[in-house]
Design an enzyme around this catalytic site. Sequence first.
Site, short mmCIF file in Angstrom:
data_model
loop_
_atom_site.label_atom_id
_atom_site.label_comp_id
_atom_site.label_asym_id
_atom_site.label_seq_id
_atom_site.Cartn_x
_atom_site.Cartn_y
_atom_site.Cartn_z
N LYS A 184 0.87 -1.18 0.00
CA LYS A 184 0.00 0.00 0.00
C LYS A 184 0.91 1.23 0.00
CE LYS A 184 -3.58 2.77 1.02
NZ LYS A 184 -2.87 4.05 1.29
N GLY A 241 4.98 4.01 10.86
CA GLY A 241 4.16 5.22 10.89
C GLY A 241 3.80 5.60 12.31
N SER A 242 2.60 6.14 12.48
CA SER A 242 2.17 6.66 13.76
C SER A 242 1.65 5.54 14.67
CB SER A 242 1.04 7.68 13.57
OG SER A 242 -0.12 7.04 13.06
N ARG A 244 -1.19 5.71 16.22
CA ARG A 244 -2.62 5.57 15.90
C ARG A 244 -2.82 4.62 14.71
NH1 ARG A 244 -6.67 10.56 14.18
NH2 ARG A 244 -8.54 9.30 13.86
N GLY A 245 -2.04 4.82 13.65
CA GLY A 245 -2.18 3.97 12.47
C GLY A 245 -1.76 2.54 12.72
N GLY A 246 -0.62 2.37 13.38
CA GLY A 246 -0.13 1.02 13.64
C GLY A 246 -1.03 0.24 14.57
N GLU A 265 6.10 -0.39 13.44
CA GLU A 265 7.00 0.55 14.11
C GLU A 265 6.23 1.85 14.22
OE1 GLU A 265 8.79 3.76 14.30
OE2 GLU A 265 10.04 3.24 12.58
N CYS A 302 11.96 8.82 13.04
CA CYS A 302 11.39 8.14 14.20
C CYS A 302 12.39 8.03 15.34
CB CYS A 302 10.88 6.76 13.81
SG CYS A 302 12.01 5.84 12.76
N GLU A 393 5.19 11.35 21.72
CA GLU A 393 5.96 11.88 20.60
C GLU A 393 5.29 13.10 19.99
OE1 GLU A 393 8.00 10.13 16.53
OE2 GLU A 393 6.00 9.44 17.06
#
Length: 524
Positions: A184, A241-242, A244-246, A265, A302, A393
């Site tokens: 993606k 990524g973030s 929230r997304g992970g 991550e 990161c 973060e």
Amino acid sequence: MILNGSNIIGFSDSRQSGESFYAVNPKTGQQLNTAHVQATISEVNTAAELAESAFQSYRKLSGMKKAKFLETIAEEIENLGDSLIEICMQETALPEARLKGERGRTVGQLRLFAQLLQEGSWVDARIDFANPNRQPVPRPDTRQMQIALGPVGVFGASNFPLAFSVAGGDTASALAAGCTVVVKGHPAHPGTSELVGRAINQAVKKCNLPEGVFSLVQGPSIAVGQAIVRHSLIKAIGFTGSYRGGKALFDEANKRDEPIPVYAEMGSTNPVFILPEKLKQETPAIAQGLKNSIQLGVGQFCTNPGLTIVDGSETAKEFEQLLSKEVEDLVSATMLTSGIQSAYESGLQKFKDKTTVSSLSQGKKGDDETQGVPELLAVKGKDFLADSELEKEVFGPSTLLVQTEDDKELLQIAKNLEGHLTATVYGTENDLKANEELLAVLERKVGRLLINGYPTGVEVCHSMVHGGPFPATSDSRMTSVGTAAITRFTRPICYQNYPEFLLPEELKTDNPLKISRIINGERQ
């Protein structure tokens, strides 16, 4: 190579939805010309089905053939030449030198995995020969090795459009393991993703591999990513990524009838502990080095040092003044997207709205709307301990200076930390000997522990760990950088009393691959 904005489903260009989206130059705010097509659920399904079909034969390829494939991908990416760098600069506003370096890292890690496959011992082959005379019962012949999981879904990252994207470490390690891949692409740089995706497919064809070894789906819709995670043929996920997304992908994967591993991550504030003797000896140098690390990549790494912990000494106050001046002299730079820049500003503001937090200095603001202004914040150690939100973060060029009263408070801060990717300790030999308990605590908090060096910059090598305890990652046993990343996409299998002619080359008795193995408990 010309962009056409299509999804790449196996060997086919696909534009089923007709719903277009465009990349935006973050420096100018202007929409780029190419209309990229949002993928459909049907296209994701086709990509997953092709990946499963191709996996049946791809997983059986020898290490040498897979290595040749990875090397060919590297060559095809290099063959894109300046066109790749030019489109990536337009989509990310990252400088040419940075992107050329990142391209070198991308092809370098592909070649590193190729070397791993050529050497072969990564499969961790183990053999226990049969012993029919063992009492009270005979021992069977058992042999173990690592094999590929199956088709893998990979999500491209925003902050590394090459090295953590379509042909980045997740894709490289999954292909090396023998998995097929559905990527993606990140919607912030779809043109870059398409160019690299076409380079991979060109390598698939050159190496006479089956259609479906690789596919690329694009679009800003959350539904596309969810469809990948939910598809029953997808057996693992790689994500950078973030939080929230992970976490959302992790939760989605665990709702499946067959839960699958999500190697996410998810970011980190990477605390830096500066011990007193070292600080007294090198105050200006440490201040300058920290400033450089904060600003590197506009803080969009990161491994950006978002927390800096010092004591309350006069030297620490001098350090604070020097660091404040260093940050004031910094000039803002364009961030990757307007969304990232907005999140950075709101994150800083949330901290500054707290009565316990003060802003010590800011860098100079430029003209672009999407520029991130460097900033130094400060908080007392006791207030930091009382407010867990201050550990979160803030993705961008800032650090929170935590001023501790004594060694006890400094150690308590370390003990209270969540999981992070890295922690750094600056100290002389005397400092380090006096703070062995601090180091022991930090070992349990991070994936990489540094002495006297800033965490920004991750070496791609066999021994690197780019991971850490939750919430830095969804699985503290993982690394997304280095050759150990391959084991995310494998599982062990044991063959018992298998006839010699059916055994994989890695487990045959005469060891035709000449790899290191454990035989009856001894490394040979």
